[in-house]
Design a protein around this motif. Structure first.
Motif, PDB file in Angstrom:
ATOM      1  N   VAL A 188      13.752  -1.352   7.623  1.00 21.77           N
ATOM      2  CA  VAL A 188      13.222  -1.429   6.259  1.00 21.77           C
ATOM      3  C   VAL A 188      13.501  -0.122   5.523  1.00 21.77           C
ATOM      4  N   CYS A 189      13.361   1.008   6.216  1.00 21.47           N
ATOM      5  CA  CYS A 189      13.654   2.313   5.606  1.00 21.47           C
ATOM      6  C   CYS A 189      15.108   2.402   5.159  1.00 21.47           C
ATOM      7  N   MET A 190      16.015   1.861   5.958  1.00 19.71           N
ATOM      8  CA  MET A 190      17.426   1.936   5.615  1.00 19.71           C
ATOM      9  C   MET A 190      17.787   0.995   4.467  1.00 19.71           C
ATOM     10  N   MET A 191      17.140  -0.162   4.394  1.00 24.70           N
ATOM     11  CA  MET A 191      17.501  -1.145   3.368  1.00 24.70           C
ATOM     12  C   MET A 191      16.848  -0.845   2.016  1.00 24.70           C
ATOM     13  N   THR A 192      15.587  -0.494   2.006  1.00 25.27           N
ATOM     14  CA  THR A 192      14.883  -0.185   0.756  1.00 25.27           C
ATOM     15  C   THR A 192      14.190   1.160   0.908  1.00 25.27           C
ATOM     16  N   PRO A 193      14.949   2.241   0.851  1.00 22.84           N
ATOM     17  CA  PRO A 193      14.365   3.535   1.220  1.00 22.84           C
ATOM     18  C   PRO A 193      13.232   4.021   0.330  1.00 22.84           C
ATOM     19  N   LEU A 194      13.313   3.817  -0.978  1.00 18.39           N
ATOM     20  CA  LEU A 194      12.273   4.367  -1.850  1.00 18.39           C
ATOM     21  C   LEU A 194      11.227   3.342  -2.255  1.00 18.39           C
ATOM     22  N   ASP A 195      11.468   2.075  -1.978  1.00 16.59           N
ATOM     23  CA  ASP A 195      10.518   1.039  -2.380  1.00 16.59           C
ATOM     24  C   ASP A 195       9.407   0.817  -1.365  1.00 16.59           C
ATOM     25  N   ALA A 196       9.670   1.076  -0.112  1.00 15.33           N
ATOM     26  CA  ALA A 196       8.685   0.831   0.945  1.00 15.33           C
ATOM     27  C   ALA A 196       8.006   2.145   1.316  1.00 15.33           C
ATOM     28  N   ARG A 197       6.971   2.493   0.578  1.00 13.55           N
ATOM     29  CA  ARG A 197       6.282   3.758   0.822  1.00 13.55           C
ATOM     30  C   ARG A 197       5.389   3.718   2.053  1.00 13.55           C
ATOM     31  N   TRP A 198       5.133   2.538   2.577  1.00 21.26           N
ATOM     32  CA  TRP A 198       4.278   2.376   3.748  1.00 21.26           C
ATOM     33  C   TRP A 198       5.004   2.744   5.038  1.00 21.26           C
ATOM     34  N   THR A 199       6.323   2.877   5.014  1.00 26.68           N
ATOM     35  CA  THR A 199       7.069   3.103   6.248  1.00 26.68           C
ATOM     36  C   THR A 199       6.794   4.473   6.863  1.00 26.68           C
ATOM     37  N   GLY A 200       6.603   5.489   6.043  1.00 28.70           N
ATOM     38  CA  GLY A 200       6.338   6.826   6.573  1.00 28.70           C
ATOM     39  C   GLY A 200       5.051   6.899   7.391  1.00 28.70           C
ATOM     40  N   PRO A 201       3.928   6.440   6.839  1.00 25.28           N
ATOM     41  CA  PRO A 201       2.701   6.452   7.637  1.00 25.28           C
ATOM     42  C   PRO A 201       2.781   5.577   8.893  1.00 25.28           C
ATOM     43  N   VAL A 202       3.474   4.443   8.822  1.00 19.92           N
ATOM     44  CA  VAL A 202       3.604   3.587  10.007  1.00 19.92           C
ATOM     45  C   VAL A 202       4.420   4.304  11.077  1.00 19.92           C
ATOM     46  N   LEU A 203       5.492   4.981  10.675  1.00 21.91           N
ATOM     47  CA  LEU A 203       6.282   5.744  11.651  1.00 21.91           C
ATOM     48  C   LEU A 203       5.469   6.891  12.249  1.00 21.91           C
ATOM     49  N   THR A 204       4.668   7.543  11.435  1.00 15.20           N
ATOM     50  CA  THR A 204       3.841   8.646  11.934  1.00 15.20           C
ATOM     51  C   THR A 204       2.831   8.138  12.966  1.00 15.20           C
ATOM     52  N   LEU A 205       2.159   7.049  12.670  1.00 19.27           N
ATOM     53  CA  LEU A 205       1.207   6.476  13.629  1.00 19.27           C
ATOM     54  C   LEU A 205       1.905   5.991  14.895  1.00 19.27           C
ATOM     55  N   ALA A 253       9.062  13.501  17.657  1.00 18.03           N
ATOM     56  CA  ALA A 253      10.228  13.301  16.791  1.00 18.03           C
ATOM     57  C   ALA A 253       9.994  12.144  15.821  1.00 18.03           C
ATOM     58  N   VAL A 254       9.449  11.046  16.309  1.00 13.25           N
ATOM     59  CA  VAL A 254       9.172   9.890  15.442  1.00 13.25           C
ATOM     60  C   VAL A 254       8.099  10.255  14.414  1.00 13.25           C
ATOM     61  N   ALA A 255       7.086  10.987  14.834  1.00 11.54           N
ATOM     62  CA  ALA A 255       6.034  11.396  13.902  1.00 11.54           C
ATOM     63  C   ALA A 255       6.583  12.331  12.824  1.00 11.54           C
ATOM     64  N   LEU A 256       7.480  13.243  13.203  1.00  9.45           N
ATOM     65  CA  LEU A 256       8.083  14.144  12.214  1.00  9.45           C
ATOM     66  C   LEU A 256       8.959  13.378  11.225  1.00  9.45           C
ATOM     67  N   VAL A 257       9.707  12.401  11.710  1.00 12.45           N
ATOM     68  CA  VAL A 257      10.505  11.573  10.805  1.00 12.45           C
ATOM     69  C   VAL A 257       9.573  10.803   9.865  1.00 12.45           C
ATOM     70  N   GLY A 258       8.457  10.324  10.373  1.00 13.45           N
ATOM     71  CA  GLY A 258       7.490   9.622   9.535  1.00 13.45           C
ATOM     72  C   GLY A 258       6.887  10.515   8.466  1.00 13.45           C
ATOM     73  N   VAL A 259       6.562  11.741   8.828  1.00 13.47           N
ATOM     74  CA  VAL A 259       6.020  12.682   7.842  1.00 13.47           C
ATOM     75  C   VAL A 259       7.079  13.003   6.789  1.00 13.47           C
ATOM     76  N   ALA A 260       8.310  13.226   7.232  1.00 12.21           N
ATOM     77  CA  ALA A 260       9.391  13.493   6.284  1.00 12.21           C
ATOM     78  C   ALA A 260       9.615  12.299   5.357  1.00 12.21           C
ATOM     79  N   MET A 261       9.562  11.096   5.909  1.00 11.27           N
ATOM     80  CA  MET A 261       9.733   9.890   5.095  1.00 11.27           C
ATOM     81  C   MET A 261       8.603   9.772   4.079  1.00 11.27           C
ATOM     82  N   THR A 262       7.392  10.107   4.478  1.00  6.49           N
ATOM     83  CA  THR A 262       6.263  10.058   3.565  1.00  6.49           C
ATOM     84  C   THR A 262       6.443  11.053   2.426  1.00  6.49           C
ATOM     85  N   LEU A 263       6.916  12.258   2.753  1.00  2.00           N
ATOM     86  CA  LEU A 263       7.127  13.279   1.717  1.00  2.00           C
ATOM     87  C   LEU A 263       8.263  12.896   0.770  1.00  2.00           C
TER      88      LEU A 263
END
Length: 130
Positions: free
Chosen positions: A67-84, A115-125
């Motif tokens: 979902v992050c790759m297909m709609t990177p800026l529209d799915a804001r929920w992906t960062g917190p889900v990756l962090t969790l 690593a997954v949590a850091l990617v999630g935080v970066a995605m959230t930011l």
């Protein structure tokens, strides 16, 4: 076209590209999480709960990263889900009981979870609204 419009459009393009690359990184980490029970030597018969949690967490990371790759800026929920998911992966050895002398699966879970949590935080930011 004003200079502000060019700056805004260029910033969105950079954010979209960065979010897509973060999705690629999360996808690769999720694939490793799916393969890690076999790669690090967890047997399917002796730790069924740990293997099941690793596969479920890996599948969640892979789906969310797609979902992050297909709609990177529209799915804001992906960062917190990756962090969790990263926290869940890192805590998995303790949630399912660590056996004495198992160092490699614990180090793998900690490194991969962080690593997954850091990617999630970066995605959230990257995807947060300004």
């Amino acid at each position: 076209m004003s200079i502000d419009a060019v700056r805004t459009d260029g910033g969105a393009r950079v954010k979209r590209r960065l979010a897509s690359w973060l999705g690629v990184a999360a996808f690769l980490l999720g694939l490793w999480q799916l393969m890690s029970p076999v790669a690090v030597g967890l047997g399917f018969a002796d730790q069924v709960d740990g293997v099941r949690d690793a596969v479920v967490a890996g599948a969640i990371v892979v789906v969310v990263s797609l979902v992050c790759m297909m709609t990177p800026l529209d799915a804001r929920w992906t960062g917190p889900v990756l962090t969790l998911s990263g926290w869940w992966i890192a805590a998995n050895p303790w949630l399912n009981g660590i056996r004495q002398g198992e160092v490699v699966p614990v180090v793998n879970a900690l490194a991969l979870g962080c690593a997954v949590a850091l990617v999630g935080v970066a995605m959230t930011l990257v995807t947060r609204p300004r």
